[in-house]
Design a protein around this motif. Structure first.
Motif, PDB file in Angstrom:
ATOM      1  N   THR A 271      56.720  -0.013-126.459  1.00 18.92           N
ATOM      2  CA  THR A 271      56.150   0.366-125.171  1.00 18.92           C
ATOM      3  C   THR A 271      54.888   1.204-125.387  1.00 18.92           C
ATOM      4  OG1 THR A 271      58.416   0.496-124.341  1.00 18.92           O
ATOM      5  CG2 THR A 271      56.673   1.429-122.945  1.00 18.92           C
ATOM      6  N   SER A 274      50.831   5.191-123.244  1.00 13.83           N
ATOM      7  CA  SER A 274      50.383   5.537-121.888  1.00 13.83           C
ATOM      8  C   SER A 274      51.487   5.310-120.865  1.00 13.83           C
ATOM      9  CB  SER A 274      49.146   4.718-121.512  1.00 13.83           C
ATOM     10  OG  SER A 274      49.421   3.327-121.577  1.00 13.83           O
ATOM     11  N   ASP A 275      52.288   4.256-121.059  1.00 10.32           N
ATOM     12  CA  ASP A 275      53.405   3.979-120.159  1.00 10.32           C
ATOM     13  C   ASP A 275      54.523   5.008-120.341  1.00 10.32           C
ATOM     14  OD1 ASP A 275      51.985   1.799-119.316  1.00 10.32           O
ATOM     15  OD2 ASP A 275      53.276   0.305-120.266  1.00 10.32           O
ATOM     16  N   SER A 279      55.743   7.588-117.445  1.00 12.38           N
ATOM     17  CA  SER A 279      57.150   7.683-117.071  1.00 12.38           C
ATOM     18  C   SER A 279      57.644   9.120-117.204  1.00 12.38           C
ATOM     19  CB  SER A 279      57.994   6.763-117.959  1.00 12.38           C
ATOM     20  OG  SER A 279      59.365   6.863-117.629  1.00 12.38           O
TER      21      SER A 279
END
Length: 292
Positions: A271, A274-275, A279
């Protein structure tokens, strides 16, 4: 929590992290200390060797439970840790007023229900007790697993912040008892079933395939449960630490070792950071609101 959230040696004495490792690939005298729960897992030896081949000396520091690696990282006693998912990190940051950050993804581990008495959740009798981990993130996730299995009902459908108080006892089939995560396996003789973090499954003499229920890591909403490498905020762009994440993600030996130790249950992920950070920020805001 995650696998490898999630286990038992006495904590080794820690010394202050060596600031020299913040600058690059590390020399002979520079060591990057990584805190984990379960340092005895075979793949860590492969990881250390591959890091060494890349010019980075790594020391894997073992902790006996999940409450220890984050304070050690925040205080500079270790340089990184790898044991938790985003929900757990968010709760720590908000509760402790810290700003630890994810710098790379590792895997998602299904959270499962085990029993010494039953081979199906359908066989569990009304009024019996199920044990769950008591740390906030894994407690909420465990309750959602039990709800999916038809054992309890949560008011409003439940969320990543659900607690025992959110259980609709009148509509639920079982009672729920929360305890320290490492104790859920040992509780099995005394309860109908228990939600057991992957870290403790094999240590308890159980097999992953013996799970009678579990959650779904392929759900698009599963990103808060992605396990991560965490660092102090000032080290988020450290090139040595980024390289260590890449070694973990790209090493065939390490990745196979993670799968082996999880009984094939781990879902390996890359993943984007940045994600992960997005989150974390979202869950931190929600967590802070819940604590008001």
């Amino acid at each position: 929590m995650s696998k490898r959230l999630l286990a038992a040696l006495a904590v080794v004495p820690l010394v202050a992290a060596m600031t020299a490792c913040a600058g690059g690939a590390g020399g002979d005298d520079e060591v990057v200390k990584i805190g984990v729960v379960g340092a005895g897992d075979p793949y860590w030896a492969d990881y250390k060797q591959e890091a060494k081949d890349a010019g980075i000396n790594v020391d894997i520091i073992d902790f006996s439970d999940y409450t220890q690696p984050n304070p050690a990282l925040a205080e500079g006693e270790i340089d990184l840790n790898q044991f938790q998912h985003i929900v757990y990190l968010a709760d720590y940051n908000v509760s402790a007023g810290k700003d630890l950050v994810p710098i790379g993804a590792t895997a998602i581990y299904p959270l499962a229900v085990y029993s010494k008495k039953y081979t199906s959740v359908d066989d569990i009798k009304k009024g019996e007790t199920v044990a769950v981990p008591n740390d906030p993130s894994n407690l909420a996730r465990s309750l959602l697993v039990l709800q999916s299995a038809g054992l309890i009902e949560l008011k409003g459908g439940g969320s990543i912040f659900s607690t025992l108080a959110d259980i609709d006892e009148g509509a639920s089939k079982v009672k729920v008892k929360a305890m320290e995560a490492s104790l859920t396996p040992t509780s099995l003789p005394d309860v109908a079933a228990a939600v057991i973090n992957n870290d403790f499954v094999e240590k308890a003499g159980l097999k992953f395939e013996d799970a009678i229920a579990k959650d779904d890591p392929s759900d698009p909403n599963a990103i808060p449960y992605v396990n991560i490498f965490a660092a102090r905020a000032e080290d988020k762009d450290n090139p040595t630490y980024k390289k260590l994440v890449e070694i973990y993600q790209n090493s065939k030996k390490v990745q196979q070792g993670v799968l082996d130790i999880s009984g094939g249950t781990a879902v390996l992920v890359k993943t984007p950071v940045s994600d992960l950070q997005a989150s974390l920020e979202k869950v931190e805001k929600e967590t802070a609101a819940q604590k008001k």
